[in-house]
Design a protein around this motif. Sequence first.
Motif, PDB file in Angstrom:
ATOM      1  N   TYR A 159       0.863  -1.191   0.000  1.00 60.50           N
ATOM      2  CA  TYR A 159       0.000   0.000   0.000  1.00 60.50           C
ATOM      3  C   TYR A 159       0.893   1.232   0.000  1.00 60.50           C
ATOM      4  CZ  TYR A 159       0.166  -2.197   4.658  1.00 60.50           C
ATOM      5  OH  TYR A 159       0.528  -2.909   5.768  1.00 60.50           O
ATOM      6  N   TRP A 216       0.106   5.030   0.501  1.00 64.42           N
ATOM      7  CA  TRP A 216      -0.192   5.560   1.834  1.00 64.42           C
ATOM      8  C   TRP A 216       1.075   5.734   2.666  1.00 64.42           C
ATOM      9  CZ3 TRP A 216      -3.499   2.979  -1.114  1.00 64.42           C
ATOM     10  CH2 TRP A 216      -4.799   3.457  -1.189  1.00 64.42           C
ATOM     11  N   ARG A 217       2.208   5.374   2.095  1.00 64.14           N
ATOM     12  CA  ARG A 217       3.454   5.467   2.835  1.00 64.14           C
ATOM     13  C   ARG A 217       3.991   6.888   2.803  1.00 64.14           C
ATOM     14  NH1 ARG A 217       4.926   1.099   6.108  1.00 64.14           N
ATOM     15  NH2 ARG A 217       4.162  -0.780   5.111  1.00 64.14           N
ATOM     16  N   HIS A 269      -5.230  -3.955  -1.350  1.00 59.59           N
ATOM     17  CA  HIS A 269      -5.023  -3.820   0.090  1.00 59.59           C
ATOM     18  C   HIS A 269      -4.615  -2.398   0.418  1.00 59.59           C
ATOM     19  CE1 HIS A 269      -4.127  -8.095  -0.924  1.00 59.59           C
ATOM     20  NE2 HIS A 269      -5.065  -8.243  -0.019  1.00 59.59           N
ATOM     21  N   SER A 270      -5.499  -1.679   1.075  1.00 60.95           N
ATOM     22  CA  SER A 270      -5.196  -0.304   1.451  1.00 60.95           C
ATOM     23  C   SER A 270      -4.567  -0.215   2.824  1.00 60.95           C
ATOM     24  CB  SER A 270      -6.478   0.540   1.428  1.00 60.95           C
ATOM     25  OG  SER A 270      -7.426   0.018   2.363  1.00 60.95           O
ATOM     26  N   ASN A 271      -4.598  -1.312   3.587  1.00 61.43           N
ATOM     27  CA  ASN A 271      -4.002  -1.297   4.916  1.00 61.43           C
ATOM     28  C   ASN A 271      -3.731  -2.732   5.369  1.00 61.43           C
ATOM     29  OD1 ASN A 271      -6.494  -2.348   5.874  1.00 61.43           O
ATOM     30  ND2 ASN A 271      -7.296  -0.275   6.059  1.00 61.43           N
ATOM     31  N   TRP A 272      -3.100  -2.836   6.546  1.00 59.42           N
ATOM     32  CA  TRP A 272      -2.729  -4.144   7.076  1.00 59.42           C
ATOM     33  C   TRP A 272      -3.947  -5.016   7.343  1.00 59.42           C
ATOM     34  CZ3 TRP A 272       1.119  -7.420   7.705  1.00 59.42           C
ATOM     35  CH2 TRP A 272       1.038  -8.401   8.682  1.00 59.42           C
ATOM     36  N   GLU A 289       0.053  -3.807  11.942  1.00 58.72           N
ATOM     37  CA  GLU A 289       1.227  -4.158  11.133  1.00 58.72           C
ATOM     38  C   GLU A 289       2.486  -4.278  11.987  1.00 58.72           C
ATOM     39  OE1 GLU A 289       3.963  -1.977   7.758  1.00 58.72           O
ATOM     40  OE2 GLU A 289       1.824  -1.527   7.804  1.00 58.72           O
ATOM     41  N   ASN A 332      -7.237  -0.961  14.392  1.00 57.75           N
ATOM     42  CA  ASN A 332      -5.984  -1.509  13.869  1.00 57.75           C
ATOM     43  C   ASN A 332      -4.979  -0.451  13.435  1.00 57.75           C
ATOM     44  OD1 ASN A 332      -7.041  -4.198  14.069  1.00 57.75           O
ATOM     45  ND2 ASN A 332      -8.202  -3.783  12.207  1.00 57.75           N
ATOM     46  N   ARG A 333      -4.830   0.591  14.231  1.00 57.82           N
ATOM     47  CA  ARG A 333      -3.935   1.658  13.788  1.00 57.82           C
ATOM     48  C   ARG A 333      -2.847   2.016  14.784  1.00 57.82           C
ATOM     49  NH1 ARG A 333      -5.852   6.893  11.278  1.00 57.82           N
ATOM     50  NH2 ARG A 333      -3.655   6.812  10.741  1.00 57.82           N
ATOM     51  N   GLN A 376       0.550   1.636  16.220  1.00 58.09           N
ATOM     52  CA  GLN A 376       1.812   0.983  15.867  1.00 58.09           C
ATOM     53  C   GLN A 376       2.953   1.679  16.601  1.00 58.09           C
ATOM     54  OE1 GLN A 376       3.530   1.554  11.902  1.00 58.09           O
ATOM     55  NE2 GLN A 376       3.641  -0.654  11.700  1.00 58.09           N
ATOM     56  N   THR A 391       1.711   6.065  13.955  1.00 58.59           N
ATOM     57  CA  THR A 391       0.475   6.297  13.222  1.00 58.59           C
ATOM     58  C   THR A 391      -0.171   7.633  13.523  1.00 58.59           C
ATOM     59  OG1 THR A 391      -0.556   4.942  14.941  1.00 58.59           O
ATOM     60  CG2 THR A 391      -0.153   3.905  12.803  1.00 58.59           C
TER      61      THR A 391
END
Length: 461
Positions: free
Chosen positions: A224, A227-228, A264-267, A307, A362-363, A365, A384
């Motif tokens: 993805y 989005w990085r 896949h836009s995210n983990w 992730e 799920n964000r 990290q 994040t």
Amino acid sequence: MNRKSTMSRPVFFPDDLIVEIISLLAVKPLVRFKCVSNSWNTLISDPSFEKFHLKRTTRSGNTHFTLITQHLTPIEGERSYHGDWSIIPYPITRLFHNPSSTIVTDSSHYFLTDWDYPGSRFIGSCNGLLCLLYLDYSYTHDTYWFRLWNPATRKISQQFGYSHHSRSGFTFKFACDDSTCTFKVVAYSFVQGRYTSQVKVFTIADNVWKNIDSFPIVPLAFEYQRWRSIWSDGCVFLNSTLNWLAIHKDIQKDLHNEYAPNFHSNWASLIRDITLDDLVIVSLHLGSETYNRFLLPKGFDELPPVEPTISVLGEWLCFSYFHKGTDMVIWKMEKFGIQESWIQFLKISYHVLRLYYDFSYNRLQLLPLFLSKDGDSLILCRTTCDEGEAIIYNWKDNSAQRIEVNVHKTIIDDKNRNYLYMRFANGYVESLISMKHSKLLVEETVKNHSTCFIRGLKRKQ
């Protein structure tokens, strides 16, 4: 008479002893000592002494890290801001001893001015040299070039690696083959329409770009990539290698097609299509320019809701993840490249870190950034959020403390909006390493002490 004669007799120290003594000094006094005599200038400027001093400094644990800060100055009469990015070398020990402090940027810090080059970026640090990337965008083409900067000696190189071509989406990393002290820039990008990548390497001493084999498996960053952050994509440097978490599976043909059924836009969406065995580490050796694959620890037995990450703590490659919604687990590879050397390093409770979080999003990290010299304390950063909340964790007494570092562009209140991005911190060690020994590079001294600015330098036409 004999006594006076004895007292006035000059004392000579062997050259080897002088080297041993002055190699214990910091960079700034050594730079001043070049003025003592021609022989001292020759000694301190010798590449062999530079490397010997670097080795001693690294072993002493007197290391720094680079803080990335942003300063927004309001433009009079407009509802907008003029922005500067700065890179601040900062001692790691100072942060451990004083986690609540204020930093005022000054002439030792490098400003990347948004007006000159909106794409100016810092892409890595190695042996005391920082690599600065300059990007010019257009709708159809990218233009980029680089400079090396030594903050300790205040020397900066001429431009190198200039390239102009159609839009490529390259990510860049600066690193070094330690066996030969060869500095390199690695550029890599995902190739749209095919599940593959393009990788090329610029060897600074040779002044040439060359293509190398594409990644044998796909770094997680590509999954993805849109989005990085262009500051960081999860790549870490250790022992002459660049390392990424990667996916050992052909998941889809076009990762940039966001309308694909398995895009896949995210983990959270990715883990529906992979298993534990699909997640590995891919490593690029900068000497041989070949790849290796490392399996993750055998104790890693469940895909986490957030992730996982890899990082470097001291001399170890580390793998970390959230475990069953209660703990953060960190493994370290005691012998780099040896699968059997993975051992569990730390298991930290969220309650100790004072993190209370709904994992259904799920964000959350956390990235391990730095280990203290005695190995008792660890700096963790939440990646994040925009600026990066940071925590010091002491494993001996199982305690945690928030890091509260504020940054200001000037001592006075100049109405700037200042931001500190801990999550982009990068290891750095002060050194005498020079670019002048390369046939390609010419050094110049960073000037303009009064204003502290080094405006983006125009590329040579």
